[in-house]
Write a protein that holds these residues in place. Structure first.
Motif, mmCIF file in Angstrom:
data_model
loop_
_atom_site.group_PDB
_atom_site.id
_atom_site.type_symbol
_atom_site.label_atom_id
_atom_site.label_comp_id
_atom_site.label_asym_id
_atom_site.label_seq_id
_atom_site.Cartn_x
_atom_site.Cartn_y
_atom_site.Cartn_z
ATOM 1 N N SER A 184 41.328 48.467 41.123
ATOM 2 C CA SER A 184 42.472 47.720 41.629
ATOM 3 C C SER A 184 43.730 48.581 41.650
ATOM 4 C CB SER A 184 42.698 46.483 40.762
ATOM 5 O OG SER A 184 43.830 45.753 41.196
ATOM 6 N N GLN A 185 43.949 49.361 40.605
ATOM 7 C CA GLN A 185 45.121 50.242 40.560
ATOM 8 C C GLN A 185 45.031 51.329 41.625
ATOM 9 O OE1 GLN A 185 44.688 51.418 36.451
ATOM 10 N NE2 GLN A 185 46.221 49.946 35.721
ATOM 11 N N GLN B 211 39.961 55.842 33.265
ATOM 12 C CA GLN B 211 40.865 54.819 32.737
ATOM 13 C C GLN B 211 41.574 54.049 33.847
ATOM 14 O OE1 GLN B 211 43.529 56.286 29.726
ATOM 15 N NE2 GLN B 211 41.902 57.265 28.533
ATOM 16 N N GLU C 238 45.997 50.059 45.082
ATOM 17 C CA GLU C 238 47.431 49.871 45.293
ATOM 18 C C GLU C 238 48.065 51.104 45.915
ATOM 19 O OE1 GLU C 238 49.173 48.807 41.594
ATOM 20 O OE2 GLU C 238 48.142 46.867 41.450
ATOM 21 N N ASN D 8 33.874 45.188 40.581
ATOM 22 C CA ASN D 8 34.912 44.285 40.108
ATOM 23 C C ASN D 8 36.246 45.027 40.126
ATOM 24 O OD1 ASN D 8 36.631 43.123 37.644
ATOM 25 N ND2 ASN D 8 35.208 41.516 38.316
ATOM 26 N N PRO D 9 37.350 44.349 40.385
ATOM 27 C CA PRO D 9 38.650 45.038 40.420
ATOM 28 C C PRO D 9 38.960 45.819 39.150
ATOM 29 C CG PRO D 9 38.870 42.829 41.322
ATOM 30 C CD PRO D 9 37.484 42.918 40.754
ATOM 31 N N ASN D 10 38.387 45.423 38.016
ATOM 32 C CA ASN D 10 38.685 46.090 36.751
ATOM 33 C C ASN D 10 37.724 47.220 36.422
ATOM 34 O OD1 ASN D 10 40.927 44.425 36.161
ATOM 35 N ND2 ASN D 10 39.565 42.817 35.395
ATOM 36 N N ASP D 11 36.733 47.475 37.281
ATOM 37 C CA ASP D 11 35.857 48.627 37.062
ATOM 38 C C ASP D 11 36.665 49.909 37.194
ATOM 39 O OD1 ASP D 11 33.561 47.180 36.615
ATOM 40 O OD2 ASP D 11 33.011 47.112 38.734
ATOM 41 N N THR D 12 36.239 50.956 36.516
ATOM 42 C CA THR D 12 36.998 52.209 36.536
ATOM 43 C C THR D 12 36.793 52.950 37.848
ATOM 44 O OG1 THR D 12 35.234 53.555 35.574
ATOM 45 C CG2 THR D 12 36.743 52.418 34.050
ATOM 46 N N ASP E 292 35.686 39.260 43.111
ATOM 47 C CA ASP E 292 36.147 38.690 41.843
ATOM 48 C C ASP E 292 34.952 38.151 41.051
ATOM 49 O OD1 ASP E 292 35.453 36.242 42.976
ATOM 50 O OD2 ASP E 292 37.508 35.695 43.483
ATOM 51 N N ASN E 293 35.224 37.483 39.959
ATOM 52 C CA ASN E 293 34.150 37.020 39.086
ATOM 53 C C ASN E 293 33.264 35.960 39.736
ATOM 54 O OD1 ASN E 293 34.983 38.736 37.026
ATOM 55 N ND2 ASN E 293 36.370 37.197 36.143
ATOM 56 N N THR F 164 41.774 51.749 36.995
ATOM 57 C CA THR F 164 40.884 50.749 37.571
ATOM 58 C C THR F 164 40.846 50.878 39.097
ATOM 59 O OG1 THR F 164 42.594 49.063 37.838
ATOM 60 C CG2 THR F 164 41.454 49.169 35.700
#
Length: 461
Positions: free
Chosen positions: A398-399, A394, A402, A340-344, A364-365, A396
């Motif tokens: 997704s970050q 900490q 980028e 998921n994009p929010n996984d670390t 995505d979800n 993600t």
């Protein structure tokens, strides 16, 4: 019986045909085509099967090198429904039929379909796959690495005494995810530095403290890192199994594409340095060869003959190729891992190492495709020393993505399960592409992933 045409296009006074279909015991006269002074033809009723044949032209046995052949004979496959043409405008006569074939090339065995799949649109018999196997084997065995080396270009190597931080930045600046290592003391190539090394380094340092400074990477040379790499690897993935350091896997310019492809697959590596030396001294690094370049060569060789090779026209969704979601019959027992994009970032890196894979789809979800995270993306953390200011547990995924910017655009291609094997091969042969994401076209729902090594292992089944 199937009416099967045989054609000799290169003139002569008398042309005869003989083959395994008559035990080589009879010479069948061929007829000059009306209106032509050079084309001879004969149509023979044959039962389905794979046959060898050759032409006797003015008393000399000849093989048509523009059709599928080995050094001794031409080859024809006769099917129940139609004649499979064997003309290959650029095919070369190479290994005789009794010579070795690639140890990792064996006849294809198709898989049954299930779930929402229908039966394959094209059927490939064992005989057809055997012909493709033989032709592919002959091509890879007869083509050397030297033919892949560009006329001009540069190859980068790093000295083993360079500090890790400098190596990290050099690879980022050069856009590389793998680079050969040079040992100045022994005056020889000593190994390879890869993106996986930096994953291990950053995970190990992160375990020791929340953040770390450049000084920690400046204080460690590549050589010292390599000496303790195996212990770090055991610590990160939590295994007690023995892990042995292996010697550098390399190839010479005169080795065949078959040999280097086997080295890459057998050792589960991404690239092989091509080194030229005389009696083991004065080694010269000529090139870095990978599966994508070999696949590009294969695509070029077969691109004008797709109508004769059903296997290359098969939809990838009907082949035992790649890693698929469990609802598809191709599921190989390996789960299709997703993030998921929010996984670390820390969890993503650890998963890549534990699962021994090169990339993971990001969804995505609803399970729709967003991006991928690959081992090579770790190099982007060298930009502006980002790795010194982040905590991997900490940040993600997704970050982290980028940071890849324009560099990340060519890391993958996409297709549907109805695209042909050859289309997927073309996509994977593009520079920097290492995997193709298979998704449902209307929803972008990820259904599977096909990598370079998947394609070569499919040929090796």
């Amino acid at each position: 019986m199937v009416q099967t045409p045989f054609t000799w296009r290169y003139g002569g006074n008398q042309v005869f045909l003989s083959g395994s279909f008559n035990g080589w015991s009879e010479r069948i006269a061929m007829v000059l085509v009306e209106g032509s002074g050079t084309i001879f033809q004969r149509i023979i009723d044959l039962p389905p099967g794979c046959y060898q044949y050759k032409f006797l032209v003015d008393g000399t046995w000849r093989v048509d090198q523009h059709q599928i052949c080995d050094q001794e004979n031409n080859i024809v496959l006769v099917t129940e429904t139609e004649f499979l043409s064997t003309e290959f405008s650029n095919a070369e006569a190479v290994q005789p039929s009794t010579s070795r074939v690639l140890p990792w090339i064996i006849p294809y065995v198709g898989s049954s379909s299930g779930g929402s799949h229908n039966e394959p649109l094209l059927r490939t018999s064992d005989g057809e796959m055997d012909v493709f196997r033989r032709v592919l084997s002959m091509h890879l065995l007869s083509t050397t690495i030297y033919e892949l080396i560009p006329i001009s270009g540069k190859v980068i190597a790093l000295d083993v005494e360079v500090d890790v931080e400098q190596a990290f930045h050099d690879m980022y600046d050069s856009g590389l995810t793998v680079v050969p290592l040079w040992d100045g003391n022994d005056r020889q190539m000593a190994g390879m530095l890869t993106a996986s090394d930096f994953i291990l380094i950053l995970l190990q340092l992160q375990r020791n403290r929340a953040t770390f400074a450049n000084a920690e990477l400046q204080a460690q040379t590549i050589s010292s890192w390599k000496s303790c790499k195996l212990q770090h690897h055991r610590d990160i993935i939590g295994t007690t199994a023995p892990i042995h350091r292996r010697p550098l896997i390399h190839a010479g310019p005169d080795e065949s594409l078959a040999d280097v492809a086997s080295k890459i697959l057998q050792n589960n590596i991404s690239a092989v340095p091509v080194i030229h030396s005389v009696n083991g001294s004065n080694p010269r690094l000529l090139h870095i060869v990978c599966l994508s370049r070999i696949l590009k060569n294969i695509c070029s060789h077969f691109q004008h003959h797709l109508g004769y090779l059903n296997i290359l026209q098969q939809p990838v969704g009907y082949l035992p190729l790649g890693t698929w979601a469990v609802e598809f019959s191709q599921a190989t027992g390996r789960p299709l891992l997703k993030l998921n994009p929010n996984d670390t970032l820390s969890s993503a890196l650890t998963l890549l190492l534990e699962a021994q894979i090169s990339s993971i789809p990001i969804v995505d979800n609803e399970g729709n495709f967003v991006n991928i995270y690959s081992r090579g993306d770790i190099i982007s953390l060298a930009h502006d020393d980002v790795y010194t200011a982040v905590q991997l547990n900490q940040m993600t995924v997704s970050q982290a993505l980028e940071l890849t910017g324009e560099r990340g655009r060519n890391r993958y291609q996409t297709c549907t399960r109805f695209d042909s094997l050859y289309r997927v091969m073309e996509l994977l042969s593009e520079p920097d592409v290492r995997r193709v994401i298979v998704f449902e076209a209307s929803t972008l729902r990820v259904e599977g992933i096909i990598t370079l090594s998947d394609v070569f292992r499919f040929f090796a089944r």
